[in-house]
Design an enzyme around this catalytic site. Structure first.
Site, PDB file in Angstrom:
ATOM      1  N   ALA A 187       0.854  -1.193   0.000  1.00 32.62           N
ATOM      2  CA  ALA A 187       0.000   0.000   0.000  1.00 32.62           C
ATOM      3  C   ALA A 187       0.883   1.232   0.000  1.00 32.62           C
ATOM      4  O   ALA A 187       2.004   1.205   0.508  1.00 32.62           O
ATOM      5  CB  ALA A 187      -0.890   0.009   1.234  1.00 32.62           C
ATOM      6  N   CYS A 188       0.422   2.306  -0.626  1.00 31.58           N
ATOM      7  CA  CYS A 188       1.187   3.551  -0.657  1.00 31.58           C
ATOM      8  C   CYS A 188       0.215   4.722  -0.574  1.00 31.58           C
ATOM      9  O   CYS A 188      -0.993   4.527  -0.701  1.00 31.58           O
ATOM     10  CB  CYS A 188       2.041   3.618  -1.918  1.00 31.58           C
ATOM     11  SG  CYS A 188       1.092   3.593  -3.441  1.00 31.58           S
ATOM     12  N   PRO A 189       0.723   5.943  -0.362  1.00 30.85           N
ATOM     13  CA  PRO A 189      -0.182   7.065  -0.085  1.00 30.85           C
ATOM     14  C   PRO A 189      -1.266   7.312  -1.141  1.00 30.85           C
ATOM     15  O   PRO A 189      -2.417   7.512  -0.785  1.00 30.85           O
ATOM     16  CB  PRO A 189       0.757   8.263   0.020  1.00 30.85           C
ATOM     17  CG  PRO A 189       2.056   7.683   0.449  1.00 30.85           C
ATOM     18  CD  PRO A 189       2.135   6.343  -0.209  1.00 30.85           C
TER      19      PRO A 189
END
Lengths: 102, 150
Positions: free
Chosen positions: A8-10
């Site tokens: 997951a990333c921003p």
């Protein structure tokens, strides 16, 4: 070895999926069973079931933001890494996982 | 979302990653993908500050989500003169291929997100990287994008 993980990333539009692909390739190259869930802009995909979580030897979290449903992995060996680092060096994450269950 | 007008091979030397990001944002604006450059540009720089978008193999994929973006786009630029892509944690890499991605903040197309995910995954594949490195012209680079494979 059975490895599961979450990426997951921003913004959830690019790194999440790169890290998934990178871990999958590196894990398979080293002959592991590996399944990586993405929690990106399209919501959770390739979801790790409770059964798969139970069967896992190690959990890799390659995340740059908060992720959901971690209780699946209660009691498991967990490695948490920066998502960018996993993209640049996925093999390192797999070797860390191997070392953890030795 | 792939548009040959957003694809280029540049001989010009860009001084910084901010300069190439701004340049590609201008190209997107000229082609009507962005209303206001600054709103979008700031979202990209903010994202860049969270973690660098340099992803190895000389590639960077700066991206931002903003209401200034009308429709999802991917601007792609091959740089004959590579630039130093420094991140805000002190690391740096030479980058010669930049994909600038813009996504609207609301009313996103799931189909577009799917293609961005596909592009991202392919950037981790040897076969796709090789095609990109062999592409010498605008047309060849564009063909790499539209031939993305699952």
């Amino acid at each position: 070895m059975n490895i599961v993980g979450i990426t997951a990333c921003p913004t959830g539009i690019a790194h999440t999926y790169m890290a998934q692909e990178a871990l999958k390739n590196a894990g398979e190259k080293r002959n592991h069973n590996i399944k990586i869930e993405t929690q990106g802009a399209m919501g959770p995909e390739n979801i790790i079931t409770k059964d798969e979580a139970e069967q896992a030897d190690v959990v890799i979290l390659a995340v740059g933001c908060a992720v959901e449903n971690l209780e699946r992995f209660d009691g498991k060996q967990i490695i948490e890494l920066d998502v960018g680092e996993v993209i640049r060096n996925p093999e390192k994450a797999i070797i860390m996982a191997e070392n953890l269950v030795k | 979302m792939f548009d040959i007008n957003l694809v280029n091979v540049e001989n010009k030397k860009f001084e910084s990653k901010e300069a190439i990001i701004h340049h590609l944002a201008e190209v997107a604006k000229e082609n009507n993908y962005i209303g206001n450059i600054e709103g979008y540009y700031n979202s990209v720089i903010l994202r860049e500050k969270q973690t660098s978008t340099s992803v190895g193999h000389g590639i960077a994929i700066p991206h931002g989500e903003s209401n200034s973006v009308g429709q999802t786009f991917v601007a792609c630029c091959k740089l004959n003169k590579g630039i130093l892509w420094s991140d805000y944690e002190g690391g740096e890499a030479i980058v010669n291929l930049v994909f600038l991605i813009g996504v609207p903040q609301s009313q996103r197309s799931r189909e577009h997100l799917r293609i961005l995910a596909l592009l991202s995954k392919n950037l981790m594949k040897e076969e796709f990287l090789q095609k990109l490195s062999q592409a010498k012209t605008k047309q060849e680079l564009y063909e790499c994008l539209i031939q993305l494979k699952q």
